[in-house]
Design an enzyme around this catalytic site. Sequence first.
Site, mmCIF file in Angstrom:
data_model
loop_
_atom_site.group_PDB
_atom_site.id
_atom_site.type_symbol
_atom_site.label_atom_id
_atom_site.label_comp_id
_atom_site.label_asym_id
_atom_site.label_seq_id
_atom_site.Cartn_x
_atom_site.Cartn_y
_atom_site.Cartn_z
ATOM 1 N N ASP A 67 0.873 -1.176 0.000
ATOM 2 C CA ASP A 67 0.000 0.000 0.000
ATOM 3 C C ASP A 67 0.911 1.227 0.000
ATOM 4 O O ASP A 67 1.458 1.603 1.032
ATOM 5 C CB ASP A 67 -0.897 -0.025 1.243
ATOM 6 C CG ASP A 67 -1.640 1.291 1.461
ATOM 7 O OD1 ASP A 67 -1.594 2.166 0.570
ATOM 8 O OD2 ASP A 67 -2.256 1.452 2.536
ATOM 9 N N GLU A 152 32.074 6.129 3.245
ATOM 10 C CA GLU A 152 32.593 5.765 4.562
ATOM 11 C C GLU A 152 31.498 6.014 5.592
ATOM 12 O O GLU A 152 31.237 7.151 5.963
ATOM 13 C CB GLU A 152 33.825 6.602 4.905
ATOM 14 C CG GLU A 152 34.972 6.475 3.925
ATOM 15 C CD GLU A 152 36.102 7.435 4.263
ATOM 16 O OE1 GLU A 152 36.069 8.067 5.347
ATOM 17 O OE2 GLU A 152 37.013 7.582 3.439
ATOM 18 N N GLU A 154 30.024 6.168 9.153
ATOM 19 C CA GLU A 154 30.344 6.247 10.578
ATOM 20 C C GLU A 154 29.057 6.127 11.384
ATOM 21 O O GLU A 154 27.976 6.504 10.913
ATOM 22 C CB GLU A 154 31.048 7.570 10.891
ATOM 23 C CG GLU A 154 32.380 7.722 10.171
ATOM 24 C CD GLU A 154 32.973 9.119 10.289
ATOM 25 O OE1 GLU A 154 34.185 9.263 10.051
ATOM 26 O OE2 GLU A 154 32.230 10.075 10.610
ATOM 27 N N GLU A 243 36.239 5.267 15.865
ATOM 28 C CA GLU A 243 36.380 6.625 15.330
ATOM 29 C C GLU A 243 36.713 7.620 16.448
ATOM 30 O O GLU A 243 36.901 7.246 17.603
ATOM 31 C CB GLU A 243 35.125 7.049 14.573
ATOM 32 C CG GLU A 243 35.283 7.050 13.047
ATOM 33 C CD GLU A 243 36.346 8.009 12.545
ATOM 34 O OE1 GLU A 243 36.743 8.938 13.279
ATOM 35 O OE2 GLU A 243 36.788 7.837 11.391
ATOM 36 N N GLU A 251 33.676 3.074 12.571
ATOM 37 C CA GLU A 251 33.647 3.174 11.110
ATOM 38 C C GLU A 251 34.032 1.827 10.525
ATOM 39 O O GLU A 251 34.966 1.174 10.996
ATOM 40 C CB GLU A 251 34.604 4.254 10.610
ATOM 41 C CG GLU A 251 34.610 4.401 9.089
ATOM 42 C CD GLU A 251 35.490 5.531 8.595
ATOM 43 O OE1 GLU A 251 36.180 5.345 7.572
ATOM 44 O OE2 GLU A 251 35.490 6.604 9.236
ATOM 45 N N HIS A 300 31.536 10.280 4.187
ATOM 46 C CA HIS A 300 32.378 10.812 3.115
ATOM 47 C C HIS A 300 32.242 9.900 1.905
ATOM 48 O O HIS A 300 32.373 8.676 2.025
ATOM 49 C CB HIS A 300 33.837 10.879 3.558
ATOM 50 C CG HIS A 300 34.030 11.646 4.837
ATOM 51 N ND1 HIS A 300 35.092 11.411 5.692
ATOM 52 C CD2 HIS A 300 33.302 12.627 5.419
ATOM 53 C CE1 HIS A 300 35.009 12.211 6.732
ATOM 54 N NE2 HIS A 300 33.926 12.952 6.596
ATOM 55 N N ARG A 372 41.569 17.876 4.877
ATOM 56 C CA ARG A 372 40.236 17.543 5.351
ATOM 57 C C ARG A 372 39.430 18.750 5.822
ATOM 58 O O ARG A 372 38.331 18.592 6.339
ATOM 59 C CB ARG A 372 40.342 16.481 6.464
ATOM 60 C CG ARG A 372 40.672 15.102 5.923
ATOM 61 C CD ARG A 372 41.011 14.108 7.011
ATOM 62 N NE ARG A 372 41.057 12.732 6.508
ATOM 63 C CZ ARG A 372 42.067 12.188 5.851
ATOM 64 N NH1 ARG A 372 43.155 12.916 5.628
ATOM 65 N NH2 ARG A 372 42.014 10.935 5.434
ATOM 66 N N GLU A 392 36.744 12.927 -3.078
ATOM 67 C CA GLU A 392 35.986 12.627 -1.859
ATOM 68 C C GLU A 392 35.139 13.842 -1.503
ATOM 69 O O GLU A 392 35.660 14.934 -1.274
ATOM 70 C CB GLU A 392 36.940 12.304 -0.714
ATOM 71 C CG GLU A 392 36.240 12.074 0.630
ATOM 72 C CD GLU A 392 37.203 12.042 1.807
ATOM 73 O OE1 GLU A 392 36.803 11.562 2.870
ATOM 74 O OE2 GLU A 392 38.345 12.531 1.654
ATOM 75 N N ARG A 394 32.855 15.414 1.283
ATOM 76 C CA ARG A 394 32.849 15.174 2.728
ATOM 77 C C ARG A 394 31.588 15.678 3.441
ATOM 78 O O ARG A 394 31.458 15.525 4.648
ATOM 79 C CB ARG A 394 34.086 15.835 3.346
ATOM 80 C CG ARG A 394 35.375 15.212 2.855
ATOM 81 C CD ARG A 394 36.608 15.935 3.362
ATOM 82 N NE ARG A 394 36.693 15.985 4.812
ATOM 83 C CZ ARG A 394 37.109 14.982 5.584
ATOM 84 N NH1 ARG A 394 37.483 13.834 5.018
ATOM 85 N NH2 ARG A 394 37.166 15.112 6.882
#
Length: 503
Positions: A67, A152, A154, A243, A251, A300, A372, A392, A394
């Site tokens: 449904d 990745e 976490e 982590e 992670e 990420h 980063r 990557e 992030r």
Amino acid sequence: MPYVRTAEGQLKRKSLSVQDVVNKIKSEDIRFIDLQFTDVPGKLQHVTVPSHTIDADAWTNGIPKLDGSSIRGFTGISESDMLLKPDPNTFVVIPWSDPSKKYARVLCSINWGMGHPVHKGGPLAKDPRGIAQKAEEFLKESGYGYSIWGPELEFFVFDGVTWDVNTPAKGQSYSIRSKEAAWKPGGPATEQGCGKGGINVPIRHKEGYFPTTPQDTLMDFRNDAVAHMEDSFGIIVDAHHHEVATAGQCEINMMYDTLVNQADSAQSFKYVVKNVAHQKGMVATFMPKPLVGDNGSGMHCHQSIWKDGKNTFYDETDEHSELSQTARYYIGGIMAHTRALACIVAPTTNSYKRLVPGFEAPIYIAWSRSNRSANVRVPINIKGKEVAKRIEFRCPDTTANPYLAFPAMLCAGLDGIKNKIDCGNPVDENIYTLSEDRKRELNIKSLPRDLAEAADALESDHDFLKPVFDGDLLETILEFARDAHFDVASRTHPHEFQLYFDV
């Protein structure tokens, strides 16, 4: 579990045909089949049927057991009859099921009922898994072969969590228990207190990255989860670890895969982690920021585009980061649409409690290598290896629906390639420490401050999504975002008493 190695060197599970699944149901005496699918916000849903009810026709035309009006984001009550179309390649015998009542699961896409006057059994345009399939088709129409994804994920594993929001006028509260927590030193985490015995050394805030046992209390948990992923779910794992945050942040890294396969794996990943935690008397959450004053959980997303067996992001002659012009245009598209993407890749009010300064979260729109503090990063820990070259992104977190998040990023990147959007110069310095003048000089902008601002950005910038995303689906995403923002913003926060009660 049988595996094969691809031309790119990737180890992956062999594909399963309908006949393979039929044979497996008989040979392993599978009693029930769990039909699993994903709603628009990204939650896995299911309905279970006895295996004898699924015949050959079900794999082709679908199973009339849904449904759609009762599923968030799908359809109204006046056109609710829908079909679950199982994908045999996602068939998994659940390793923790009772051997006497063994069950398997299969992931499904959503189709309209065969009797619908317009759609006549066709795909539901708001089905998230269907969006991911459409994104792969759009990529081929754009002249490429396939894309590769490596998210990745976490998450936190707690011993217990309670909350009370049922009488908001009277008060609201939550409580987190963890034997690792900085606020529970020297003993087991019980609701009453620390207890006795000193069973663990607590992890201080922001000091949870890579401690060994016994301080890392979750190694066995992660080993069990990884074993299920690899042995039963066909998810190849690269590594797992504790982590940065205290109180059980983890992670587990999956090996890269194509878009739909990896979105399926991300949903299976969450399913395994939550079930293994439950079996061990704990609870897992993919909420981005459950802890005040410590790092949050992100997702990420590593990504690249391939054509004729070659990675279009790789250029061995580029001295900065071995990055091709195609990849730079892709980055330009990601950066140009980051604020709009935020509503899809960071889709909850809690997402923006993660995206704040001081916790390694990407709050600035810039690209860089091995940096980063930028929201787009080009890893350079391996040199001269085509298969490893990727970008990557992030900003995403683990509340994002992978069936929507991956296609949205792909659409942004392809828009950058199509329109040759310049990503500008890389910012290879710590953006967190730059002055406001320096950030203006480098034209570094910020992510949205909250979900409402992200929704505004998506509303004003969504044309790049139109080749893949249905207009009604985008409206639904915006509606969910604005409703959630209002629901949280309109509630009195406990910390406001600390700030304002005595004014």
